[in-house]
Structures are given as C-alpha cells and as structure tokens.
Design an enzyme around this catalytic site. Structure first.
Site, mmCIF file in Angstrom:
data_model
loop_
_atom_site.group_PDB
_atom_site.id
_atom_site.type_symbol
_atom_site.label_atom_id
_atom_site.label_comp_id
_atom_site.label_asym_id
_atom_site.label_seq_id
_atom_site.Cartn_x
_atom_site.Cartn_y
_atom_site.Cartn_z
ATOM 1 C CG HIS A 264 -1.866 -8.119 7.932
ATOM 2 N ND1 HIS A 264 -3.021 -7.465 8.255
ATOM 3 C CD2 HIS A 264 -1.083 -7.222 7.278
ATOM 4 C CE1 HIS A 264 -2.954 -6.211 7.818
ATOM 5 N NE2 HIS A 264 -1.796 -6.040 7.217
ATOM 6 N N GLY B 13 -2.602 -1.839 5.596
ATOM 7 C CA GLY B 13 -2.634 -1.699 7.036
ATOM 8 C C GLY B 13 -3.785 -2.506 7.611
ATOM 9 C CB ALA C 62 -0.938 -0.010 1.197
ATOM 10 C CG ASP D 230 0.659 -2.408 9.194
ATOM 11 O OD1 ASP D 230 1.118 -1.245 9.114
ATOM 12 O OD2 ASP D 230 0.530 -3.149 8.195
ATOM 13 C CG HIS E 175 4.442 -5.784 7.841
ATOM 14 N ND1 HIS E 175 5.148 -6.109 6.699
ATOM 15 C CD2 HIS E 175 3.965 -4.522 7.646
ATOM 16 C CE1 HIS E 175 5.094 -5.108 5.864
ATOM 17 N NE2 HIS E 175 4.399 -4.135 6.407
ATOM 18 C CG ASP F 278 -5.028 -8.597 10.912
ATOM 19 O OD1 ASP F 278 -4.372 -9.597 10.534
ATOM 20 O OD2 ASP F 278 -5.238 -7.613 10.173
ATOM 21 N N GLY F 279 -5.616 -12.091 12.001
ATOM 22 C CA GLY F 279 -6.321 -13.143 11.289
ATOM 23 C C GLY F 279 -6.491 -12.867 9.818
ATOM 24 C CB ILE G 64 -3.442 -6.149 3.012
ATOM 25 C CG1 ILE G 64 -4.286 -7.409 2.833
ATOM 26 C CG2 ILE G 64 -3.492 -5.717 4.470
ATOM 27 C CD1 ILE G 64 -3.817 -8.586 3.651
ATOM 28 C CB ALA H 263 5.352 -6.326 2.103
#
Length: 377
Positions: free
Chosen positions: A244, A303, A133, A267, A209, A241-242, A301, A213
C-alpha cells in the site's frame, strides 16, 4: 490468580528495560526493573509489548466482517489475536443501507460480548473517483438522517465513519457523526487541500489509510495528504505492508505526524491467514496472488492480507522506528483514537493485561488478552 512474568525486556513509551510485571484478575498490577521479587513465568529475555489495537480490519481466516456472519467474524478475530491483535474494530464496506444495517446489527452482538471493540463504516459516503475496492454503483451522497439509521443499527457500537469531505452533505454528516460520538475519518476522497481542511474543521479527526484512495501529495496542489499530516487534531492510519505504501512514505508520515498521531492498521480482508485464491469483499470479486489482494476486474488494491505483528515488525526493521515508537503506533495511538488509552495500549499498572511476547526477530512467541494466554510462550 496472580502471575509474574519475569526475565522480560519490557517495551513502554519511555523505553525498553529488563524487568518483570505481575498480573492479577486480568490487569497489570506492577511493572518493575531488574530481577523479579518472586519466581514466575520466565520469558527468557524476550520482548513484551502491549497488545496491538487494529482500528481498520475487514476480516481474516476466510471470514469477512461485511457479511455480518458471526461465525466468520469469530474466526477472523481468533486469527488476528494469534498475531497479537487484542483489540479490533470491524470495518464494513460500501453496500446498500439495509445490508449495512443488517451487518451492523449482527456484529453488534459480538461487540456486546467484548469480541469486537466497535464498528467502522467505510462507505457508502465516499468518492466515485477514489472508491478503490468499493462498488461504485452503491455509493451515496452523505445524509445525516440516513447515517443515524446506521448508528441505530449498531446499538451504540459504531466507532468510525469514513467519508469524503468534498461530497454534498459531507460536512453536516461529519457533524452528525460527532454528535453521536462517532469518529469521522476522511478517506476515499478526491478533496482538495482546502476541502480537507473544511472536513477537519467540521470535526473529522482520522485519515483513513493515508496516501491510499486520495490525490497524491503535490507541491502546487498539496491535496488531502498535506492537510491531514499537518493538523495536530488528526491521526493518520497507515497500511504498513510494503504494498500500500512505500517504506519511505511511511517514514515521512511518521516524521511529520509523530508516533502519537500515527496508527498502524491492517485493512485486512478475508484472505489474511487464509492464503492466495478467490475471495469476495462486499459485492466485488477479489483475487489474492502472492499475498496481494486486488479486484479481479480492474486490479485495484482490495484491502490486504496483513497482520499487526508484521506491520509492527516492518515498522522497526524497514521504516526505522524504535521499539517504543512502533509500540505507540501499533497500540497506544489507536487505543487513544478509540478513547480506550486509559485501559489498553501500553504496559503500565492498572491497565488490562493485553500483551504480546516477541522474539529477537520480532516474531510472535506468545499473546495474552485480559490476563489469559491466547498462545503461551
């Protein structure tokens, strides 16, 4: 003023015990087991964990740190504090160098005031192949001299730089970051396993993360994931968060790196706590639907809408971490990354009274920062 919190289940790195703690002048003075020696504020058997430390956060409550708007930043901090984050780093995204300088200079004021714990430049020195992003038109080759401009704009508050190790000039820029006391984080990268190792040898100590990416883990071409997980010098960020990362892959990372090298992050972007709708992240339009943020064009995605209490809860209920392990990943490990683990990150005498009170279901019942209630249980 002295305050005793009694009838608590206190979560420390060593375990969970029924007990109490006392607080004076914003600091924990005693932590004990069993019945408190004097009457105090009864927590009714609820859990107490250390305040969460989020080292990768772009905003919330409709506000976005990359804009540099101070009122929006304050709203974001307040939202995340109510969800237990008592220490937060503001993350910027790829933009022109003048815009990054302006945002860093503005947010540095909030760092001076203690509202933020520092600044993170996520870009512009990242891979076009893995930019997610970030606006690909604004990406740049790493330059130590140019990065020094960004450090200067942050007035001593720049904490982290995300960079792709394979780019020309990346290794010299990693070394320059370290020379300025800035953490180098490898991410948004198309690097090979070997190029990632080169970045670590140059001084990178964080994985931005993990999994996202970057090339996926492969058995013939292991890529950056294997290099980052296996090196004891590296702390890996995880967006739990389930969306990512699948819980099984979070479990794999926690098993390989251990809680002491795993840092839960949000994030989060502006939509955290603000609901579905249209938003902007940096220069790009984002659509949030069902709590999932994606670029309006392309669908990458963009964030998350995560808060740290939800990341903590998922770590226990879905990933299978113990409460002490989850508290380490959400508080102590990120505090250590920032060099602040002597004052925050765990419940112990002489540390700051940054605390989160949780129900049996691990929902937030109260938040304390520096000895003052943000929300009182």
């Amino acid at each position: 003023m002295s305050l005793t919190l009694a009838d608590a289940r206190v979560v420390t790195p060593e375990g969970v015990h029924d007990g109490w703690l006392t607080i004076e002048d914003g600091r924990i003075t005693h932590v004990g087991q069993g019945r408190a020696p004097r009457a105090g504020h009864s927590l009714g058997g609820r859990y107490v964990v250390p305040g969460f430390v989020d080292i990768h956060n772009h905003g919330g409550a409709g506000g976005s740190f990359p804009t540099g708007d101070q009122d929006a930043a304050r709203a974001a901090v307040e939202l995340h504090r109510r969800h237990g984050t008592t220490t937060m780093v503001a993350s910027l995204v790829t933009a022109t160098v003048p815009k990054l300088e302006a945002a860093a200079s503005s947010l540095a004021d909030l760092c001076d005031d203690g509202l933020l714990a520092g600044l993170h430049f996520e870009g512009p020195y990242i891979s076009a192949a893995r930019c997610g992003a970030h606006d690909p038109a604004l990406l740049r080759e790493p330059s130590p001299g140019e990065f020094e401009r960004l450090v200067k704009a942050g007035r001593g508050h720049v904490r982290m730089l995300t960079i792709a190790a394979e780019l020309p000039g990346a290794l010299d820029t990693i070394r320059a970051a370290r020379a300025h006391g800035v953490l180098a984080a490898l991410g948004h990268s198309d690097a090979t396993y070997e190029q990632t190792l080169d970045g670590i040898e140059a001084g990178a100590t964080v994985a931005t993360h993990l999994y996202n990416a970057m090339p996926p883990l492969g058995h013939r071409a292991p890529g950056p994931v294997a290099a980052l997980l296996q090196d004891e010098r590296v702390t890996v960020e995880l967006v739990n968060d389930g969306v990512h990362v699948h819980p099984a892959m979070v479990r794999l990372a926690c098993s390989a790196a251990g809680p002491h090298r795993t840092a839960l992050i949000t994030d989060a972007m502006a939509a955290a706590g603000a609901g579905d709708g249209a938003y902007v992240l940096g220069a790009l339009q984002v659509t949030v639907s069902g709590g999932v943020a994606r670029l309006t064009e392309g669908g990458s995605i963009a964030g998350s809408t995560l808060t740290m209490d939800a990341a903590f809860r998922r770590a226990v209920q879905e990933v299978g971490l113990t409460l002490p392990e989850a508290a380490v990943t959400a508080s102590l490990t990120p505090a250590r990354v920032l060099g602040l683990d002597d004052t925050i990150g765990s419940i112990a005498a002489d540390k700051a009274a940054d605390l989160v009170v949780l129900t049996d279901e691990l929902e937030v019942a109260g938040v304390m920062r520096r000895g003052s209630w943000v929300t009182e249980p």
